[in-house]
Design a protein around this motif. Structure first.
Motif, PDB file in Angstrom:
ATOM      1  N   ASP A   9      -0.295   6.941   0.650  1.00  0.00           N
ATOM      2  CA  ASP A   9      -1.062   6.216  -0.378  1.00  0.00           C
ATOM      3  C   ASP A   9      -0.580   6.641  -1.736  1.00  0.00           C
ATOM      4  O   ASP A   9      -0.778   5.974  -2.733  1.00  0.00           O
ATOM      5  CB  ASP A   9      -2.560   7.190  -0.377  1.00  0.00           C
ATOM      6  CG  ASP A   9      -3.325   6.844   1.062  1.00  0.00           C
ATOM      7  OD1 ASP A   9      -3.812   7.933   1.206  1.00  0.00           O
ATOM      8  OD2 ASP A   9      -3.390   5.668   1.305  1.00  0.00           O
ATOM      9  N   GLU A  16      -9.356   3.766  -2.066  1.00  0.00           N
ATOM     10  CA  GLU A  16     -10.331   2.602  -1.333  1.00  0.00           C
ATOM     11  C   GLU A  16     -11.426   2.686  -2.008  1.00  0.00           C
ATOM     12  O   GLU A  16     -12.211   3.956  -2.492  1.00  0.00           O
ATOM     13  CB  GLU A  16     -10.815   3.360   0.036  1.00  0.00           C
ATOM     14  CG  GLU A  16      -9.494   3.296   1.047  1.00  0.00           C
ATOM     15  CD  GLU A  16      -9.174   1.694   1.596  1.00  0.00           C
ATOM     16  OE1 GLU A  16     -10.127   0.987   1.378  1.00  0.00           O
ATOM     17  OE2 GLU A  16      -8.118   1.405   2.029  1.00  0.00           O
ATOM     18  N   PRO A  27     -15.344  -3.063   1.272  1.00  0.00           N
ATOM     19  CA  PRO A  27     -14.313  -2.426   0.770  1.00  0.00           C
ATOM     20  C   PRO A  27     -13.096  -3.095   0.273  1.00  0.00           C
ATOM     21  O   PRO A  27     -12.578  -4.174   0.507  1.00  0.00           O
ATOM     22  CB  PRO A  27     -13.799  -1.746   2.285  1.00  0.00           C
ATOM     23  CG  PRO A  27     -14.107  -2.491   3.477  1.00  0.00           C
ATOM     24  CD  PRO A  27     -15.499  -3.342   2.718  1.00  0.00           C
ATOM     25  N   ARG A  31      -9.065  -2.177  -1.445  1.00  0.00           N
ATOM     26  CA  ARG A  31      -7.992  -1.285  -1.495  1.00  0.00           C
ATOM     27  C   ARG A  31      -7.416  -1.542  -3.217  1.00  0.00           C
ATOM     28  O   ARG A  31      -6.760  -2.376  -3.463  1.00  0.00           O
ATOM     29  CB  ARG A  31      -6.898  -1.222  -0.561  1.00  0.00           C
ATOM     30  CG  ARG A  31      -5.747  -0.381  -0.842  1.00  0.00           C
ATOM     31  CD  ARG A  31      -4.901  -0.104   0.496  1.00  0.00           C
ATOM     32  NE  ARG A  31      -5.428   0.674   1.296  1.00  0.00           N
ATOM     33  CZ  ARG A  31      -5.022   1.863   1.632  1.00  0.00           C
ATOM     34  NH1 ARG A  31      -3.897   2.357   1.112  1.00  0.00           N
ATOM     35  NH2 ARG A  31      -5.728   2.649   2.492  1.00  0.00           N
TER      36      ARG A  31
END
Length: 480
Positions: A21, A54, A175, A177
């Motif tokens: 991440d 997220e 969702p 990203r």
């Protein structure tokens, strides 16, 4: 574009950063405050952060808060990519400033509760003033509260550090990203070397250990990040010898230590060191990782008695100046070696083994970025029992011939138990054109502004060096 509203009404989900991440590229910094104990964020050092979060969005226009960013990130250089179907209509960075954790959450919806859990106020946090809060309710009325127990953030994470507030237009719900890129201060690294001299023998040998010291005073923790360290000194448009840095307590379970040494490569005009695996960098901490495997290498010892500095007058200086007295010169202990690898700038601690087997400090010095194969010369301090006396033995001026003759006697003295070769360094300073016309031993080195002799001095003894210089110039030189 409509003004970015302060109210924040979208739910945010924050993932814990993992090695996949977050990548942090940290640039070399040599500010001692960054590596010293302390808990406040510091506007020193420089890093580039690439992290992903997220987020859950509803369709249409939304206002969103992303918290837990560094306290001192560059608010003009924050980039965010939410992928296809989401437009960023505006963005704003709210830094905590002097208001602490709550200061970065101005504009977010809060519930303020009292000592018994009762709800004192509900609405948008608009001010943080000392121990007081300003909350605006749905009717636009602002209440100021001081005696409260808890502040809740129903729509966001309320993480410490800065907050990025966004106005978005999403074409679909669900969702998303978010890829964030931003520079921040409060992160920096420098090399820390330990050079331990080998015992016994007439030759100089040392074992060199190289670590990277990574300081985090950014105002947030970094958990399991992929890390790159950049050696060199690029320019930064913004701002951004003490005791050794103290390792501070880890605030969370540590990520596994790197299993392999950093991978080194070129990065434009600089050097990049990629740390193996993932690493935790808790806030207010200094973390160390190896740069290279330790190795034993050859070295040289030098004891230096130096007088004057590299300087030349605009015209020949034939004035006597009353320089007939005796000067006592300290002798500096130095250590040199050839860089076995590309060595980033940092601090070198030089140690030797005492008779009890313990490593004791001979001195510390800073070294600049040094390419593999180049010489490193460290000044360790003033040697005990070594000194040199300097006196002028001759001085004459011949204005017609345009010459100056000047002689000196240097007497190195050695009160130690071992013989020493003392380097006597002189800087001829009356004019830039000169020659050695007499000397009791040949010079070891000559440059236009430097003259060196290496004098052997026995244990508990002294030696004598005599030399005579002759300066010369032209008529044009006298006019400057």
């Amino acid at each position: 574009m409509n003004p970015l509203p302060l109210a924040v009404a979208a739910m945010m989900t924050t993932l814990t950063a993992t090695a996949a991440d977050t990548t942090v590229t940290i640039y070399r910094a040599d500010a001692d405050a960054l590596f010293s104990p302390g808990t406040q964020p510091l506007d020193q050092g420089h890093a580039l952060v690439h992290e992903q979060r997220e987020l859950t969005l509803a369709k249409g226009r939304h206002e969103l808060a992303i918290g837990g960013l560094p306290s001192l990130l560059d608010s003009e250089a924050v980039g965010i990519d939410l992928g296809d179907g989401v437009r960023v209509l505006g963005q704003r960075v709210i830094a905590p400033g002097d208001a602490g954790v709550l200061g970065a959450h101005r504009g977010e919806r809060v519930h303020v509760r009292g000592a018994g859990g009762e709800l004192l106020a509900e609405g948008t946090l608009v001010a943080v003033d000392g121990e007081g809060l300003g909350v605006r309710d749905a009717q636009g009325r602002v209440s100021y509260l001081r005696n409260y127990l808890r502040v809740e953030f129903p729509d966001s994470s309320s993480l410490a550090g800065s907050t990025l507030q966004l106005a978005l237009d999403a074409s679909r719900a669900g969702p998303h990203r978010a890829a964030l890129d931003y520079p921040t201060s409060g992160l920096g690294w420098r090399a820390a070397y330990a050079a331990t001299l080998s015992d016994g023998g007439k030759s100089c040998r040392l074992r060199l250990e190289a670590l990277a010291s990574i300081a985090n005073r950014s105002g947030r923790d970094w958990s399991a990040v992929s890390l790159k360290l950049v050696a060199g000194a690029p320019n930064f448009a913004s701002g951004g010898y003490a005791p050794p840095p103290r390792m501070m307590a880890m605030k969370a379970a540590a990520a596994p230590a790197p299993e392999a040494l950093p991978e080194q490569s070129a990065l434009g005009d600089y050097r990049s060191y990629r740390i193996d695996g993932a690493l935790d960098l808790p806030d207010a901490s200094v973390t160390q990782v190896p740069l290279y495997t330790s190795r034993e290498i050859d070295c040289t010892r030098r004891w230096l008695a130096s007088y004057g500095n590299a300087w030349s007058p605009a015209t020949p200086n034939w004035h006597d100046g009353g320089g007939s007295g005796t000067a006592v010169l300290p002798v500096r202990s130095q250590l040199g070696f050839q860089a076995p690898e590309n060595l980033p700038a940092g601090r070198v601690r030089v140690l030797t083994r005492d008779r009890d087997g313990h490593g004791e400090l001979l001195g510390e010095a800073r070294t600049g970025d040094t390419a593999k194969g180049r010489e490193v010369m460290l000044d360790l301090g003033i040697a005990f029992g070594l000194r040199a006396e300097r006196e002028r033995t001759a001085f004459s001026v011949d204005r017609a011939a345009r010459t100056i003759s000047e002689g000196f006697r240097i007497t190195p003295e050695n009160a130690s138990e071992s013989a020493r070769s003392i380097t006597v360094r002189e800087h001829p300073e009356r004019w830039r054109v000169w020659q050695v016309v007499e000397s009791s031993q040949p010079p070891a080195r000559k440059t236009p502004d430097l003259l060196e002799f290496v004098v052997s001095v026995p244990a508990h003894g002294s030696a004598t060096l005599d030399y005579l210089l002759r300066y010369s110039w032209s008529a044009a030189d006298e006019r400057g």
